[in-house]
Design a protein around this motif. Sequence first.
Motif, mmCIF file in Angstrom:
data_model
loop_
_atom_site.group_PDB
_atom_site.id
_atom_site.type_symbol
_atom_site.label_atom_id
_atom_site.label_comp_id
_atom_site.label_asym_id
_atom_site.label_seq_id
_atom_site.Cartn_x
_atom_site.Cartn_y
_atom_site.Cartn_z
ATOM 1 N N GLY A 107 0.817 -1.177 0.055
ATOM 2 C CA GLY A 107 -0.145 0.025 0.069
ATOM 3 C C GLY A 107 0.592 1.372 -0.079
ATOM 4 O O GLY A 107 0.318 2.548 -0.130
ATOM 5 N N SER A 108 2.113 1.261 0.097
ATOM 6 C CA SER A 108 2.952 2.270 0.043
ATOM 7 C C SER A 108 3.246 2.844 -1.348
ATOM 8 O O SER A 108 3.590 4.100 -1.532
ATOM 9 N N GLY A 109 2.981 2.149 -2.221
ATOM 10 C CA GLY A 109 3.343 2.684 -3.456
ATOM 11 C C GLY A 109 4.313 2.117 -4.229
ATOM 12 O O GLY A 109 4.677 2.575 -5.255
ATOM 13 N N LYS A 110 4.678 0.895 -4.015
ATOM 14 C CA LYS A 110 6.078 0.350 -4.490
ATOM 15 C C LYS A 110 5.727 -0.076 -5.830
ATOM 16 O O LYS A 110 6.349 0.351 -6.885
ATOM 17 N N THR A 111 4.445 -0.980 -6.146
ATOM 18 C CA THR A 111 4.040 -1.159 -7.635
ATOM 19 C C THR A 111 4.190 0.023 -8.657
ATOM 20 O O THR A 111 4.680 0.095 -9.635
ATOM 21 N N THR A 112 3.296 1.099 -8.070
ATOM 22 C CA THR A 112 3.118 2.373 -8.917
ATOM 23 C C THR A 112 4.545 3.045 -9.144
ATOM 24 O O THR A 112 4.870 3.388 -10.295
ATOM 25 N N LYS A 251 2.880 10.008 -2.498
ATOM 26 C CA LYS A 251 1.607 10.607 -1.815
ATOM 27 C C LYS A 251 1.860 11.988 -1.522
ATOM 28 O O LYS A 251 1.072 12.457 -0.494
ATOM 29 N N ASP A 253 1.224 14.433 -2.831
ATOM 30 C CA ASP A 253 0.641 15.421 -3.556
ATOM 31 C C ASP A 253 -0.720 15.704 -2.851
ATOM 32 O O ASP A 253 -1.521 16.799 -2.791
ATOM 33 N N GLY A 276 6.711 10.833 -4.950
ATOM 34 C CA GLY A 276 5.466 10.561 -5.948
ATOM 35 C C GLY A 276 4.476 11.698 -5.414
ATOM 36 O O GLY A 276 4.117 12.048 -4.460
ATOM 37 N N VAL A 277 3.908 12.363 -6.647
ATOM 38 C CA VAL A 277 3.108 13.347 -6.552
ATOM 39 C C VAL A 277 1.801 13.097 -7.311
ATOM 40 O O VAL A 277 1.129 13.973 -7.869
ATOM 41 N N GLY A 278 1.346 11.685 -7.561
ATOM 42 C CA GLY A 278 0.152 11.483 -8.008
ATOM 43 C C GLY A 278 0.169 10.066 -8.590
ATOM 44 O O GLY A 278 1.030 9.284 -8.329
ATOM 45 N N GLU A 279 -1.072 9.488 -9.196
ATOM 46 C CA GLU A 279 -1.247 8.049 -9.578
ATOM 47 C C GLU A 279 -0.989 7.734 -10.939
ATOM 48 O O GLU A 279 -0.882 6.900 -11.427
HETATM 49 P P1 GDP Z 1 2.072 -1.378 -3.269
HETATM 50 O O1 GDP Z 1 1.087 -2.119 -2.487
HETATM 51 O O2 GDP Z 1 2.981 -0.875 -2.189
HETATM 52 O O3 GDP Z 1 2.450 -1.923 -4.478
HETATM 53 O O4 GDP Z 1 1.319 -0.069 -3.438
HETATM 54 P P2 GDP Z 1 0.555 0.629 -5.042
HETATM 55 O O5 GDP Z 1 1.672 0.824 -5.706
HETATM 56 O O6 GDP Z 1 -0.414 -0.537 -5.408
HETATM 57 O O7 GDP Z 1 -0.166 1.593 -4.315
HETATM 58 C C1 GDP Z 1 -1.246 1.706 -3.229
HETATM 59 C C2 GDP Z 1 -2.249 2.971 -3.879
HETATM 60 O O8 GDP Z 1 -1.466 4.053 -3.655
HETATM 61 C C3 GDP Z 1 -2.695 3.257 -5.174
HETATM 62 O O9 GDP Z 1 -4.147 3.495 -5.226
HETATM 63 C C4 GDP Z 1 -1.894 3.987 -5.795
HETATM 64 O O10 GDP Z 1 -2.639 4.399 -7.162
HETATM 65 C C5 GDP Z 1 -1.728 5.166 -4.799
HETATM 66 N N1 GDP Z 1 -0.478 5.916 -5.034
HETATM 67 C C6 GDP Z 1 0.771 5.591 -5.113
HETATM 68 N N2 GDP Z 1 1.782 6.350 -5.123
HETATM 69 C C7 GDP Z 1 1.032 7.478 -5.151
HETATM 70 C C8 GDP Z 1 1.456 9.076 -5.314
HETATM 71 O O11 GDP Z 1 2.567 9.388 -5.485
HETATM 72 N N3 GDP Z 1 0.249 9.926 -5.098
HETATM 73 C C9 GDP Z 1 -0.839 9.354 -4.924
HETATM 74 N N4 GDP Z 1 -2.316 10.203 -4.727
HETATM 75 N N5 GDP Z 1 -1.431 8.076 -4.909
HETATM 76 C C10 GDP Z 1 -0.355 7.145 -5.064
#
Ligand code: GDP
Length: 298
Positions: A107-112, A251, A253, A276-279
Amino acid sequence: STPEPAARPGLLGRLFGREEVEVPRRALDDAMLEEIEDLLVASDMGVGTAQRVTANLAEGRMGRRLSVPEIKGVLAGEVARIMDGVARPMPLYPKRPQVVLVVGVNGSGKTTTIGKLASQFRAAGKTVVIAAGDTFRAAAVEQLQVWGQRAGVPVLTAAQGSDPASLAYDAMEKAGRDGADLLLIDTAGRLQNRQDLMEELAKIVRVIRKKDPSAPHNTLLVLDATTGQNALSQVEIFQKIADVTGLVMTKLDGTAKGGVLVALADRFGLPIHAIGVGEQIDDLAPFDPEEFARALTG
Ligand code: GDP
């Protein structure tokens, strides 16, 4: 027409409102310092750091009638000074493939972040391969494949539940054969099962080192900036498991609470490679201390 409200009100914006244009002057006293310190703490800067920053503001200025822009300027300067040392892009090495191990809680945003990084490196002319190391979560693998498609980068996967360390090994071999510049390896982030997570990550690192003693060349810890002080304990946990070389803060943003970046910089001094400043795929920016400091205090 009324002016658009700021998308992200800075800390002092909340204390002083829009007074700054009027330049009302108020003498700097203990009460005001306390209010400012509280705001800095509320931004997740941590008590120690907030006290130090406020003390530096007080230095030689008590009883003086400072304008709001002056106060903001001083605070932003203090914050920028702390952050200057950690604003560094991810170092690149001549090695092929360079292995970038990406860790962090789910949920931290690794994949993104991996998708965004892959896209940036591709745009810079590098060949990139992604390994879907969270073999346990089918959804995570699928998500990564979607990002791989967006970035135009192949995603190597293994059967569900198979050993992520052997996937990492195979991926290094394949990336080596293909002459890829970079291999980005995703990992699982199930913190609720910490012992397993530790063993799994430790094994991945061991196997990567066996293949190339200089790897992983970067171990990125992805942290969600909106989790505040939690980010501090996550650094501690992951530093024990893997040799974290740098941070990506996601996140940023959506939060006025980015103060945790200051606390992190103060406490660990780990470089912040990107934010990270958005999705969307292009929503990954270099960390700019001055801009960050202005946004935080503005
Ligand atoms: P993982 O479980 O660590 O791989 O996390 P994900 O990459 O799946 O991201 C979890 C959620 O956070 C998703 O809904 C992404 O769209 C969101 N997200 C990731 N990075 C950012 C960011 O920089 N800004 C915003 N607003 N959302 C983000």
